[in-house]
Design an enzyme around this catalytic site. Structure first.
Site, PDB file in Angstrom:
ATOM      1  N   LYS A 157      35.738   5.317 -17.914  1.00 17.93           N
ATOM      2  CA  LYS A 157      35.847   3.859 -17.915  1.00 17.93           C
ATOM      3  C   LYS A 157      35.564   3.350 -19.306  1.00 17.93           C
ATOM      4  O   LYS A 157      34.830   3.984 -20.071  1.00 17.93           O
ATOM      5  CB  LYS A 157      34.830   3.248 -16.940  1.00 17.93           C
TER       6      LYS A 157
HETATM    7  N1  GLU Z   1      40.480  -0.202 -12.869  1.00 14.31           N
HETATM    8  C1  GLU Z   1      41.029   0.347 -11.674  1.00 14.31           C
HETATM    9  C2  GLU Z   1      39.939   1.002 -10.846  1.00 14.31           C
HETATM   10  O1  GLU Z   1      38.782   0.685 -10.968  1.00 14.31           O
HETATM   11  C3  GLU Z   1      42.225   1.258 -11.935  1.00 14.31           C
HETATM   12  C4  GLU Z   1      41.944   2.486 -12.732  1.00 14.31           C
HETATM   13  C5  GLU Z   1      43.198   3.244 -13.148  1.00 14.31           C
HETATM   14  O2  GLU Z   1      44.265   2.943 -12.655  1.00 14.31           O
HETATM   15  O3  GLU Z   1      43.040   4.166 -13.942  1.00 14.31           O
HETATM   16  O4  GLU Z   1      40.203   1.801  -9.985  1.00 14.31           O
END
Ligand code: GLU
Length: 420
Positions: free
Chosen positions: A109
């Site tokens: 993240k």
């Molecule tokens: N931000 C989204 C999540 O928390 C998508 C993450 C992604 O597609 O890599 O799942």
């Protein structure tokens, strides 16, 4: 609202969740430590020239939590409350999310501490491009693939894709997902998290024998996830959306409303608040309304030991990451409320991100029907795996999901071994 007794630190919560399940799975202490720690953390402080000519220094992070199963994957968040511990927790949850969905990624993240609402498009572009070039040393289609998260979108991804492509000298679409269609995005990615959440809620409703047609729903958060979820439940399931909220407050109407009209209203006025024919409701009150389904689709730590006893919904679908504390989990479990945990409930987003990446690498694009059908298969499969684990181990859905996910990651370690 009085203060909850428990910690709201998201990384402490993420670690508690691992501990709880680690004990039940009889995990070896060394393995537990591996799972409770991120593999790599990058903190960057970088200057951006603002519109008034002054230079401002921003702080950003990219945490690569675990890549036992495959390349790191996870979104990038822009928010004033971003912290290293929050990004660690979100990266940790991505690890379990990808594992529970059965897609070949690890978890990561990113986040930048900023207030995107007070920045011009030009400032956002410069901040995004500089952040992208700061984290360029660790991202790439074969190692770590960012995507949108809170207050980032297709435009943000396009700038990152362009920044990385400029330094390579050729277009690298596979470096991020959630891109606009014309530069390699996937049909259905925008609504994927919400469509997946709809499938998960549909499966849960079957289990508790709740008819979705006419079922009442409250949605906290009217961003990408909450807005599409409300729309899909209204249009495709015939459910009654009676309350939604955004950062400025919420609206409620016993008669229900069409979320598409609320969306048009919000585009004009900047908020859902004041939508004709509705009464105001606060972001705290919306969680305690007398509804069949509650979908927290905003931020972490909103369902705690303080308000969990007053929640009336039969099903909770976590569109947001980390909305519920472990103490609130226990209360919901005791009260017989079926909570579909974030790592399962909102896993449709990263699943279609995976589809987008596969389309980028193979340079062959799918139809919307293909995407939706494959997404449905992945969601239903993951839901059933978690449900079976919940039944056989007599645990709640979150622990069931963690058991499925942790078993997979531990199996990956068994095959790969511990280097050297
Ligand atoms: N931000 C989204 C999540 O928390 C998508 C993450 C992604 O597609 O890599 O799942």
């Amino acid at each position: 609202m009085s203060k909850p007794k428990e910690t709201l630190n998201p990384f402490e919560i993420a670690r508690t969740q691992i501990d709880r399940v680690g004990k039940k799975l009889n995990l070896d202490g060394g393995m537990l430590e591996v799972l409770k720690n991120p593999r790599r953390e990058l903190t960057v402080h970088f200057p951006v020239k603002m519109d008034d000519g002054k230079v401002k220094v921003f702080t950003g992070y990219r945490v690569q939590y675990n890549d036992a199963i495959g390349p790191f994957k996870g979104g990038i968040r822009y928010h004033w409350n971003v912290s290293l511990d929050e990004v660690r927790a979100l990266a940790c949850w991505m690890t379990w999310k990808c594992a529970v969905m059965g897609i070949p990624y690890g978890g990561a993240k990113g986040g930048v501490i900023c207030n995107p609402k007070e920045m011009s498009k030009n400032e956002l572009e410069h901040m995004t491009r500089r952040y992208a070039s700061e984290i360029a040393i660790i991202i790439g289609p074969e190692k770590d693939i960012p995507a949108p998260d809170v207050y980032t979108d297709g435009q943000t991804m396009a700038w990152i894709m362009d920044t990385i492509s400029m330094s390579k000298g050729f277009a690298v679409p596979g470096v991020v997902t959630g891109k606009p269609l014309v530069i390699g995005g996937s049909l259905g990615r925008d609504e994927a998290t919400s469509r997946g959440l709809m499938y998960a809620v549909r499966e849960a409703a079957k289990k508790v024998k709740l008819t979705l047609k006419g079922a009442t729903i409250a949605v906290q958060g009217f961003g990408n996830v909450g807005m599409h979820f409300a729309r899909l439940m209204h249009d495709e399931q015939g459910s009654k959306i009676i309350a939604v909220s955004d950062s400025k407050g919420g609206i409620v109407s016993e008669k229900g409303f069409d979320p598409k009209e609320v969306q048009v209203f919000k585009e004009k006025t900047g908020s859902v608040v004041g939508f004709p024919g509705t009464k105001p409701v606060s972001n705290e009150e919306i969680l305690e309304l007398d509804v069949d389904i509650l979908a927290p689709c905003a931020l972490e730590g909103v369902l705690t030991s303080e308000n969990a006893p007053r929640v009336k919904a039969k099903i909770i679908g976590e569109g947001a990451n980390g909305p519920t504390t472990p103490e609130a989990d226990d209360i919901f479990h005791k009260r017989g409320i079926v909570l579909i945990p974030d790592i399962l409930a909102n896993g449709g987003g990263v699943t279609v991100s995976y589809f987008e990446w596969v389309q980028n690498l193979s340079e062959f694009f799918w139809t919307k029907a293909d995407v939706d059908q494959k997404l449905e298969g992945v969601m239903v499969g993951a839901f059933n795996r978690v449900w079976e684990m919940r039944e056989s181990k007599k645990v709640d859905m979150r622990q069931g999901a963690y058991m499925v996910a942790i078993n997979r990651v531990v199996e990956a370690y068994k095959w790969r071994g511990i280097f050297p």
